[in-house]
Enzyme design. Structure first.
Site, short mmCIF file in Angstrom:
data_model
loop_
_atom_site.label_atom_id
_atom_site.label_comp_id
_atom_site.label_asym_id
_atom_site.label_seq_id
_atom_site.Cartn_x
_atom_site.Cartn_y
_atom_site.Cartn_z
N TYR A 199 47.03 38.90 35.13
CA TYR A 199 48.02 37.58 35.00
C TYR A 199 48.66 37.38 33.72
O TYR A 199 49.17 36.46 33.30
CB TYR A 199 46.89 36.46 35.53
CG TYR A 199 46.44 36.57 36.83
CD1 TYR A 199 47.19 36.33 38.06
CD2 TYR A 199 45.07 37.04 36.95
CE1 TYR A 199 46.75 36.44 39.05
CE2 TYR A 199 44.56 37.12 38.33
CZ TYR A 199 45.45 37.02 39.32
OH TYR A 199 44.84 37.07 40.71
N ASP A 234 35.57 38.18 39.82
CA ASP A 234 35.29 39.59 39.58
C ASP A 234 34.97 40.24 38.50
O ASP A 234 33.91 40.71 38.15
CB ASP A 234 36.37 40.39 40.52
CG ASP A 234 36.39 40.50 41.78
OD1 ASP A 234 35.12 40.46 42.37
OD2 ASP A 234 37.26 40.30 42.34
N TYR A 240 49.45 31.65 44.89
CA TYR A 240 48.20 30.68 44.18
C TYR A 240 48.34 30.82 42.80
O TYR A 240 47.70 29.91 41.88
CB TYR A 240 46.59 30.93 45.07
CG TYR A 240 45.87 31.59 44.28
CD1 TYR A 240 46.04 32.93 44.53
CD2 TYR A 240 44.91 31.02 43.42
CE1 TYR A 240 44.99 33.78 43.84
CE2 TYR A 240 44.06 32.03 42.63
CZ TYR A 240 44.24 33.24 42.98
OH TYR A 240 43.25 34.24 42.32
N ARG A 241 48.76 32.12 42.24
CA ARG A 241 48.64 31.99 40.82
C ARG A 241 49.46 33.54 40.68
O ARG A 241 49.69 34.27 41.53
CB ARG A 241 46.94 32.53 40.58
CG ARG A 241 46.68 33.09 39.35
CD ARG A 241 45.09 33.22 39.41
NE ARG A 241 44.36 33.35 38.22
CZ ARG A 241 43.44 33.92 37.82
NH1 ARG A 241 42.53 34.14 39.05
NH2 ARG A 241 42.76 34.14 36.73
#
Lengths: 117, 525, 526
Positions: free
Chosen positions: C91, C150, C471-472
Site C-alpha cells: 500500500y 497477515d 476499500y484501500r
C-alpha cells in the site's frame, strides 16, 4: 376550539343526524375507515387493548371505565383535539406533520362512532 | 409571529414567502397554535421563561426541498433545529435548544426505501418510525428483526444519530447503521461510505467506503441534515432464552461483573441486560430499615433468609436453540466456578416467529424486535414526563458500587426523597455500563428547578470521578460538553473549527451538544 | 539533499536545523543513504522517475516533539507524510505519495501503555507492532488475544487507521478501536470519545463520548497525527473449531452465499473466511481450460463431478466455548444441508486454548489464533513484492460470479504479466460484504510494472462501472480510486477538502492521501 374545527364538527354532526335517510354512506364509511387506520397507527400503541399500553393503564388508574378509547361512547371532538394538540399527563403533543387536521377529524369520527345520538 | 434571534421581521417574512413557494404553504407553520405543537412536552422549564419556543416550523418532503430550505435559511441567517420524528422525549422532544430557532421537521419524509432480507438491511428516511419500519417488514413477511429502543414512535435514524440503544444483539444503534445521505449546511448533498460510488451496490453492506469515514461526525451534532440512512438488521433468530444468575454476597459483585464482562466481550452474551440488586426494590419495612441503617452483613443475612440474593443479572441469549442452550450452560459453569453460592434460574424461552397470541401476552415485546410504547408507564399513570441522567461507567463491580454510593450522596445531600440507589445498571453498549437515572418532569416550577439543580450536580460529580454522560436533554447539553474538557476543551474547539468551516452562517441546530456557531459563541469558552 | 516541493534549499536547511534541535541529530535523516530506506520497497514505480522519494525523515519521540515538528512544518509549509511502523507494504510502505515530502516516522513511539485483561483492551502508541503487543501480552501472561492482520510487523494503530482486517471475531480493526489521541495540524492535542473527559475511566470502553463522534475522520485521511489509540481485545476463547462446506454445482453458489450471509449476519459465524472454488487452482488441464473458455455451466458441473471435486467451498471458523462452537457447526450444517442438495461437510482443525508452544511451532499460519506472523510472505511466493487490488462486492452469489467474470475479462483483454488470469479469492474481512483480494506481483522491472498498473487501473474502472469500490489501495492509485467515489459531482471529496482546508490550512499533513490534497496543491479540475 377554533372555528375550522367547530365547522368540521358541525358538518360531522349534521352528517350523523341525517345519515338515516339521505347521507352518502360511502363517504361516512370511508371517513370511519380512515379514522380507524389513523387510530391504529397513532393511538393504539398506547391506548389499545392488551398488555403494555400505558395510555390505557393511565386512564384505568384515573378511574376511567372503559379505559380503552375505542370502547368509549362519551368522547367529543373538542376533547380529543385538545388532548392531541396540547398533551395531557405524560402524553405528548402531536404535530400536524404527524397527525394532520384532516386525520384528526377522522380519528374524531372514528372514536365518536358509537356515541349516543 | 415570533422571530428567530437576529432576524428582522422584514427578512423573516421574505424568507417565509420563499419557503412557502419551495415546500408549499401548508408545510410552513408560523401561527402560535401550530408552532406550539413543537414545544417540548417534557420540558424541564415548563411554565418558565427559559423554555425555548420555536419561531416557526418547516416540513419539507424531499431531499431537494431540504436543500431549498437550507439555502434559504443561509440567505436570511435563520437558525434551524432539525428533528426527524420529533419524539425524542426526555431529551428535548421536538423543541429547539435555542429559543426562536425554526424547526426543520423531517417527519413527512417517511419512506421505507428498501428492506433486504438476504443481506439483512434497511434504508430509510428520517420520518420513518420504528412502528412504520416494523409494519413494513410484517406486511411483507420478511424474516428480519429491527432493534427498537424503548419507545417505538421514534425514528431509527434519529435514534441512531443520538446514539440510542436497544435490547437485541443490534442494540448499539449508531454502530448498526451503514451509509448516510447528508445535506450539508451549504445545501450540498453527500453520500457517505460506498454511497459515494455512483450506482453503489454495497451502500448498506460496507460502512467505510474510501478515504475518511465521516459518518460519526453527523451523530450528536449540527454539521449536516441526514436525509437517508441504512441499518443492519438481524436475521430473525431461531430462539431466545434468558437465564438469571443470583449471587448471595455484596462483594460477589466484583466476580459477577468480571465474568459478565468476559461473556460479553467474548460474544457469548450479545444483548442488553441489567445488573440489579433485588434488595433495592422491596418495600418490606424490615428491609427498608436495613437499607437505611443496616450493615452490608445485615443485608446479606436478610437476602439469605429470604432467598433473594444480593445481586442478580439475567442473560438474554438469541440464536439457534442448541447454541443458546450451550451458551447458558457455559455461563453457569463460569459463574459457579467463580462465586460460591451462585444460583441460576431459567427464564423465558421462545421460538420465533412469535404467534399473535404470544405477542399479546408479552408486556414488553421490545427485546423481540417489536416496537411498543410500554415504557411510558415508567413514571406511573400520573406522570407528566421524564428525563434521564445517564453516565457511562466502567464494566466493573467496583465502579458500580462507587457510582451508586457517589450519586446517592448527591441525591441525599439535596434532599431528593426518591433516592437514586437501586437504579439498574445497563449494558446498552458493548463494553461499558450505563446507569440510567429517571427524573420525573412535573408541571411544577419548584420541582423542576430542583431536578435541574440535582442533575447539574450529578454531572459535576460524575465528571470528578471520570464518568461522562452519553446523551442528554437539550437543557444540559452545554453543561455536559463542558465536562469533556481535556486540554482546555480542545475537542470542543476542534468541533467549532469544523462547524465554522462547514456552516459559516451558523444555521444548523445552534447549541446542539454544546456546539455553537461563531456568531453565538461566548468569548473564552 | 532533496528539497520538498515549494521550499528553497535555504528554507529546508533551516527546517532541518530546527527539527534537529527538537528530536536530536540521531533522529533526523537527510543523507541519500538514510532517506533511501524510506522508499517503497514494493513500489509499482520502481526504477521510474515518478517513484516518490522523500526529502528527509524525522522521528520524534513523544507528543511534544511532534507538536514542535509540526510548528516548524507549518511555518515553512513542509509537506509531511506520517507513518507508524512503516510496514504498509503493498500500500506504499514507508514512502510518501508526494515526492519530496518529509516522512514523519513514529516508529520510536512504541510503548504499550496499558493492557487490561478484565475489560479486555489495550492502549498503544503508533510505533508498537503486532509482534510487540503480542510479546507484551505473553510476558504478562494475560488472557487476551489481539487480532493480527497477515503480516505481524505492522502497527495496530496504522493498520486500523488504514481499515485493515484480520481473522478472529475482532477482524474489523477500525471497528474495534476505542478512543484516540490526535495531534492536529496546528499542534493542538485532542482526545476523542471518553478521552475528552479529564481522568476518564472508560476511554477504552465506550467509543463515542459526547457530541460528534469524529474518530472516523482520522482513518484513511490526512487530518491529524494519531498518537495513541485504544483497541478492544478478545478474551482468550475456550476453543476453536473449523468446518468446511462444499457444494457440487456452479449454481449452488447462490444458496451457499445466502446461507453464509445468514450465519454471519446472525453472529453464528464471527470470523474471517474465504469462499473459493477448488477448480480455480487447476491450472494445467487443457480440458478445463477449454471448458472455461467455451463450455457451459453444465459442462463445468460435469467436469467437477468427473474429477470428484466440489465446485465451491467455504470453511467456517468458530471461536468460543467448546460446546457452543460444536452447536454452531451443527446448526450451520443443518442450514446448508436443507438449502443445497449434495452439500458435504468436513470437520477441520479443532483446538483448545491456550495452545502449547509445541502446537504453535507446528502451525503454518498462526494468525487466526491471535499470533502475529510473517508467514504470508512465504505464501505469496517468489516475487519481490505485491500489490493488492481489493474491491468490496455484495455478499451474494450473483456478485461473486459477476466479479470473477468481469475481472477475468480484463485479463483476457489486456493480457497478464504472469500468464493465465488468476482467480479472485473472496474474503469476509468485514461484517456484511465480501472483499476480493487479488495480489499483483511487483517486480523491479519497469515493463511488467507498467502492465500491472494498466491492468490495475482498468480493474478500478470496471469495478466502479458496476458499483463496486475499493476499500484501500496503494498510494499510486489513491487518486484513481477517490475519483470513482464521485456521487453528485465528487461532493464527498469536496467535503473532505473543505475539512482539510479548515483543519490543515497550510496543507502540511500527508498531501494526496486518499485523494485529498491541500488547497495549494489541488488541481483546478474535480
Amino acid at each position: 376550539m377554533n372555528m375550522k374545527k367547530a365547522a368540521v364538527l358541525l358538518i360531522l354532526m349534521l352528517t350523523a343526524a341525517t345519515f338515516a335517510w339521505a347521507g352518502p354512506p360511502q363517504e361516512k364509511d370511508s371517513q370511519l375507515e380512515r379514522g380507524h387506520k389513523v387510530y391504529d397507527k397513532w393511538c393504539f400503541p398506547c391506548h389499545g387493548t392488551g398488555v403494555g399500553k400505558p395510555g390505557t393503564d393511565a386512564l384505568k388508574a384515573r378511574g376511567q371505565n372503559p379505559a380503552v378509547l375505542e370502547e368509549r361512547t362519551d368522547l367529543t371532538a373538542a376533547l380529543i383535539n385538545t388532548v392531541v394538540r396540547h398533551g395531557v399527563g405524560f402524553m405528548p403533543v402531536f404535530r400536524k406533520t404527524e397527525i394532520s387536521d384532516a386525520e384528526l377529524d377522522a380519528i374524531d369520527a372514528y372514536l365518536m362512532r358509537n356515541n349516543k345520538k | 409571529m415570533r422571530l428567530p434571534p437576529g432576524v428582522s421581521a422584514g427578512d423573516f417574512s421574505a424568507a417565509i414567502k420563499e419557503l412557502e413557494s419551495a415546500i408549499g404553504k401548508e408545510w410552513v407553520f408560523t401561527s402560535d397554535e401550530d408552532v406550539n405543537l413543537y414545544r417540548d412536552s417534557y420540558s424541564p422549564f415548563w411554565h418558565e421563561n427559559q423554555e425555548p419556543i420555536p419561531s416557526a416550523a418547516f416540513a419539507p418532503d424531499s431531499v431537494e426541498q431540504v436543500q431549498a430550505v437550507v439555502r434559504i435559511a443561509n440567505r436570511y441567517k435563520i437558525p434551524l433545529w432539525t428533528i426527524s420524528t420529533g419524539k425524542n422525549l426526555g431529551y428535548g422532544g421536538s423543541a429547539p435548544l435555542l429559543n426562536g430557532s425554526a424547526v426543520l421537521d423531517l417527519k413527512r419524509m417517511n419512506r421505507v426505501l428498501e428492506v433486504n432480507d438476504k443481506n439483512h438491511y434497511a434504508l430509510v428516511e428520517p420520518g420513518v418510525s420504528y412502528f412504520d419500519l416494523y409494519r413494513h417488514i410484517r406486511d411483507r413477511d420478511l424474516p428480519v428483526w429491527i432493534d427498537p429502543p424503548d419507545p417505538g414512535w421514534g425514528s431509527p435514524m434519529g435514534n441512531a444519530l443520538e446514539r440510542g440503544g436497544g435490547y437485541t444483539p443490534m442494540r448499539d444503534h449508531f454502530d448498526a447503521h451503514c451509509g448516510m445521505e447528508v445535506v450539508l449546511p451549504d445545501g450540498e448533498l453527500v453520500r457517505t461510505g460506498m454511497g459515494a460510488l455512483p450506482t453503489a451496490k454495497t451502500w448498506q453492506q460496507y460502512r467505510y467506503g474510501f478515504g475518511p469515514y465521516m459518518d460519526g461526525m453527523f451523530s450528536q451534532s449540527n454539521l449536516g441534515v441526514v436525509t437517508k440512512m441504512g441499518f443492519w438488521l438481524q436475521p430473525q433468530p431461531d430462539a431466545y432464552l434468558s437465564g438469571s444468575v443470583t449471587v448471595p454476597k455484596h462483594d460477589d459483585l466484583t466476580p459477577l461483573v468480571e465474568i459478565f464482562a468476559n461473556l460479553m466481550n467474548s460474544g457469548v452474551v450479545q444483548a442488553t441486560t441489567t445488573v440489579v440488586s433485588p434488595l433495592a426494590y422491596s418495600r418490606d419495612p424490615e428491609l427498608v430499615k436495613l437499607r437505611a441503617s443496616g450493615s452490608t452483613r445485615d443485608l446479606e443475612d436478610y437476602a439469605g433468609q429470604k432467598g433473594i440474593g444480593y445481586w442478580s443479572v439475567s442473560l438474554p441469549l438469541y440464536g439457534p436453540e442448541k447454541v443458546i442452550a450451550a451458551q447458558w450452560e457455559y455461563a453457569k459453569q463460569k459463574f459457579s466456578a467463580a462465586i460460591p453460592g451462585a444460583t441460576f434460574r431459567d427464564g423465558a424461552s421462545y421460538k420465533f416467529p412469535l404467534t399473535e397470541e404470544q405477542l399479546t401476552k408479552i408486556v414488553n415485546p421490545v427485546p423481540f424486535g417489536v416496537p411498543s410504547l410500554q415504557t411510558f408507564s415508567i413514571g406511573g399513570p400520573k406522570s407528566q414526563g421524564h428525563m434521564w441522567f445517564s453516565p457511562i461507567i466502567p464494566m466493573t463491580g467496583e465502579a458500580v458500587i462507587e457510582a451508586q454510593s457517589v450519586f446517592d450522596k448527591v441525591a441525599q445531600s439535596l434532599g431528593y426523597v426518591t433516592g437514586t440507589t437501586g437504579f439498574p445498571i445497563w449494558n446498552f453498549f458493548a463494553r461499558a455500563f450505563v446507569i440510567i437515572y429517571f427524573f420525573p418532569i412535573e408541571h411544577d416550577i419548584e420541582k423542576n428547578r430542583r431536578s435541574r439543580e440535582i442533575f447539574r450536580r450529578l454531572i459535576k460529580t460524575a465528571a470528578e470521578h471520570g464518568w461522562g454522560e452519553y446523551r442528554t436533554h437539550t437543557a444540559f447539553m452545554g453543561d455536559i460538553m463542558d465536562a469533556y474538557s481535556f486540554n482546555n476543551h480542545s475537542l470542543l474547539r476542534f468541533h467549532e473549527t469544523v462547524k465554522d468551516a462547514l456552516d459559516p452562517n451558523g444555521i444548523l441546530s445552534a447549541g446542539k451538544n454544546g456546539i455553537w456557531p461563531k456568531s453565538m459563541r461566548k468569548a473564552g469558552a | 539533499m532533496k528539497v520538498p516541493p515549494g521550499l528553497s534549499a535555504k528554507d529546508f536547511s533551516d527546517v532541518v536545523k530546527q527539527w534537529t534541535e527538537i528530536v536530536g541529530k540521531e533522529w533526523i535523516f537527510t543523507s541519500d543513504e538514510d532517506v533511501e530506506m524510506y522508499r517503497d520497497y514494493y513500489s509499482p514505480l520502481w526504477h521510474e522517475d515518478n517513484d516518490p522519494v522523500p526529502s528527509a525523515a524525522v522521528a520524534p519521540d513523544g507528543v511534544e516533539q511532534i507538536q514542535a515538528v509540526l510548528k516548524v512544518a507549518n511555518e515553512y509549509k513542509v509537506p509531511l507524510w506520517t507513518i507508524s511502523t512503516g510496514k504498509n507494504l503493498g500500500y506504499g510502505g514507508s514512502a510518501p505519495l508526494l515526492s519530496g515530502s518529509a516522512v514523519l516516522d513514529l516508529k520510536r513511539m512504541n510503548r504499550v501503555l496499558e493492557v487490561n485483561d478484565k475489560n479486555h483492551y489495550a492502549l498503544v502508541e503508533p510505533g508498537v507492532s503486532y509482534f510487540d503487543l503480542y510479546r507484551y501480552i505473553r510476558q504478562h501472561n494475560l488472557k487476551v488475544w489481539l487480532d493480527p492482520p497477515d503480516p505481524g510487523w505492522g502497527s495496530p494503530v496504522g493498520n486500523s487507521l488504514d481499515r485493515g482486517g484480520g481473522y478472529t471475531p475482532m477482524r474489523d480493526h477500525f471497528d474495534n478501536h476505542c478512543g484516540m489521541e490526535v495531534v492536529l495540524a496546528n499542534g493542538e492535542v485532542i482526545r476523542t470519545g471518553m478521552g475528552a473527559l479529564p481522568g476518564s475511566k472508560t476511554w477504552q470502553q465506550y467509543k463515542y463520548g459526547f457530541g460528534p463522534y469524529i474518530d472516523g475522520m482520522f482513518s484513511q485521511s490526512n487530518f491529524g497525527v494519531v498518537t495513541k489509540m485504544g483497541f478492544w481485545l478478545l478474551p482468550e476463547p475456550e476453543a476453536y473449531l473449523s468446518g468446511t462446506v462444499t457444494v457440487p454445482k456452479h449454481d449452488d453458489i447462490y444458496k451457499m452465499v445466502e446461507v453464509f450471509a445468514y450465519l454471519v449476519d446472525s453472529s453464528i459465524v464471527q470470523a474471517t473466511t474465504l469462499i473459493t472454488s477448488p477448480l480455480w487452482y487447476v491450472r494445467n488441464d487443457p480440458e478445463l481450460t477449454g471448458i472455461r473458455e467455451h463450455g457451459t455451466t453444465q459442462d463445468l458441473d460435469a467436469y467437477a463431478a468427473r474429477k470428484g471435486a466440489a465446485y465451491w467451498s467455504v470453511s467456517l471458523p468458530f471461536y468460543g466455548p467448546a460446546k457452543v462452537v460444536a452447536a454452531q457447526w451443527e446448526f450451520a450444517k443443518e442450514k446448508f444441508s436443507a438449502a443445497i442438495p449434495g452439500a458435504k461437510f468436513l470437520d477441520g482443525a479443532s483446538y483448545r486454548f491456550p495452545l502449547s508452544d509445541e502446537q504453535v511451532a507446528k502451525m503454518a499460519d498462526t494468525v487466526p489464533f491471535g499470533i502475529p506472523s510473517l508467514s504470508i510472505f512465504s505464501m505469496i511466493g517468489k516475487n519481490i513484492g505485491h500489490l493488492g487490488f481489493s474491491p468490496i462486492i455484495p455478499m451474494t452469489g450473483e456478485a461473486v460470479l459477476e466479479s470473477q467474470r468481469v475481472f477475468t475479462q480484463v485479463y483476457r483483454d489486456l493480457g497478464s504479466p504472469e500468464g493465465e488470469a488468476a482467480s479472485f479469492p473472496v474474503f469476509s474481512f468485514f461484517a456484511r460484504a465480501f472483499v476480493n483480494i487479488y495480489l499483483f506481483p511487483i517486480e523491479h522491472d519497469v515493463e511488467k510494472n507498467r502492465k500491472t498498473r494498466e491492468i490495475y487501473r482498468r480493474l478500478i474502472k470496471e469495478s466502479a462501472a458496476r458499483g463496486w469500490g475499493e476499500y484501500r489501495t496503494h498510494t499510486t492509485f489513491m487518486k484513481d480510486i477517490a475519483e470513482t467515489y464521485s456521487f453528485n459531482n465528487h461532493s464527498l471529496l469536496r467535503f473532505h477538502e473543505m475539512i482539510k482546508d479548515a483543519v490543515d490550512p497550510n496543507g502540511i499533513l500527508s498531501p494526496g492521501k486518499s485523494g485529498i490534497w491541500p488547497k495549494r496543491m489541488r488541481t483546478a479540475k474535480a
